[in-house]
Design an enzyme around this catalytic site. Sequence first.
Site, mmCIF file in Angstrom:
data_model
loop_
_atom_site.group_PDB
_atom_site.id
_atom_site.type_symbol
_atom_site.label_atom_id
_atom_site.label_comp_id
_atom_site.label_asym_id
_atom_site.label_seq_id
_atom_site.Cartn_x
_atom_site.Cartn_y
_atom_site.Cartn_z
ATOM 1 N N SER A 261 0.843 -1.193 0.000
ATOM 2 C CA SER A 261 0.000 0.000 0.000
ATOM 3 C C SER A 261 0.871 1.234 0.000
ATOM 4 C CB SER A 261 -0.915 0.000 1.233
ATOM 5 O OG SER A 261 -1.505 1.265 1.405
ATOM 6 N N LYS A 262 0.569 2.142 -0.916
ATOM 7 C CA LYS A 262 1.298 3.412 -0.961
ATOM 8 C C LYS A 262 1.117 4.166 0.355
ATOM 9 C CE LYS A 262 3.411 6.807 -3.316
ATOM 10 N NZ LYS A 262 4.779 6.712 -3.791
ATOM 11 N N ARG A 263 -0.076 4.067 0.927
ATOM 12 C CA ARG A 263 -0.367 4.775 2.178
ATOM 13 C C ARG A 263 0.526 4.284 3.315
ATOM 14 N NH1 ARG A 263 -5.388 3.743 0.191
ATOM 15 N NH2 ARG A 263 -5.705 1.991 1.612
ATOM 16 N N ASP A 271 8.640 5.273 -7.651
ATOM 17 C CA ASP A 271 9.480 5.312 -6.449
ATOM 18 C C ASP A 271 10.705 4.422 -6.629
ATOM 19 O OD1 ASP A 271 7.735 7.014 -5.068
ATOM 20 O OD2 ASP A 271 6.605 5.342 -4.228
#
Length: 494
Positions: A261-263, A271
């Site tokens: 998850s990016k979060r 990235d």
Amino acid sequence: MDLNWFEELEGRIPRGGVRTRFAPSPTGYMHVGNLRTALYTWLIARHNGGKFILRIEDTDQGRLVEGATDVIYSTLRKCGLTWDEGPDLGGPVGPYVQTQRRDLYGKFAQLLVEKGHAYYCFCEKTESEEDSGDFDRAADPCRDLDPEIAKARVAAGEPYVIRQRIPAEGTTTFSDAVFGDITVENKTLDDQVLMKRDGLPTYNFANVIDDHLMGITHVVRGSEYLSSAPKYNLLYQGFGWEIPTYIHCSPVMRDQHNKMSKRKGDPSYEDLIAMGYLSEAVVNYVTLLGWSPKGEYAEREFFTLSELAEIFDISGISKSPAIFDIEKLKYFNANYLRALSPEAFYAGAEPYLKAAVKTPGIDLKLIAPLVQPRCDTWLDIAPQVDFFDALPEYSNELYCHKKMKTNEENSLEALEQVLPVLESLPEWTYDAIHDALIGLAQKLELKNGRIMWPVRTALSGKAVTPGGAVELAHILGKEETLRRIKAGMAQLAK
């Protein structure tokens, strides 16, 4: 209804070959799971000599991110995933952006109403309920509303959605190339929304319409869509269409219990590139997240994209979740960096070298081959070469090396012997420096390390460097080399 319009669209559908599609939503970065879906979709098309289609699914207007479509194009191109049809290329079944196709969906939804597989619903629901289709079918009075009364209310301008009419009884069986046959009871399925009040289709409906009209034969998606798959089947059956081959892939996990998850700080493709990884290494590694080659390739790890296209087989896709291991990716990347030609490595390393070494006159092309065997990622370059710009503060303990048999006292003696030898060199070449230092060691009847180690330490102020004393002296130049040796002597003499 005028069925000629539908027949005309049917006549445009390409037939007879494998056609796959990658259909991302432009809602931000390209996460690793999304990239893997694109890869498998592309590989299936290329392995079978088929067509790979890019479609932009932008019906969820509330989540669109400016510039995200450009990120999709850029990522696919960097990864070598060329497409045969798409928004920028056109093709026989365009347009390839969903909002540009919005006039299609309402007509197909109305056709489904005519066939009895959908109905108009006038109940007040929140937008989130419309999107999810989360409601109690039995409690919805519109499901059994007289069709003529429903049409009259639509004609009068009353707001409505169109819902799929799921059979009340029986079961629906869905076939998947990875998970096999899955049978569900129809009573467990909800009458999902097909068309929202704003006139745009839901993801689930637009997907089916577009896949059919574009002649898609194989659909790759995440296993989280398995629960929706029976409803897709019922839509295909309602229209009388052939169902494509579905390939549902288990998720990419950060560990045994959590999805990436990016979060939560997990990296996107962009990235990873910013972290110094090569696109080719990322593509190779991500392809192996949930897929394994077979036969003679079963033990092999490193593949070019063209090699993957040649051997990719759907049967190699695993049902088990795949765990993304950054250390494993680093291992792949290190191998790719070491395999680059000197010219290719320098081309990639140049911006990192320029950012780390700004002293005029330093030849970065001499540094590149020294760091190539010592890099796992591009970001490993700067910490290795920062001393070329400025000698760091360092402890005299660096001069003490058990294997080289050096200590502070004999290191000072070595530097005192080295200084006049290097000062007297008529030309500053690698061979001249090498021969002078080796010759000095022989003259003094010392092992080479007794001379080389103190010189390397004085020139770098570091315990570990790319290259030894000769390479560093050659790159730094005569003036700076002599200055640093004198500074080392002064430090050792305190």
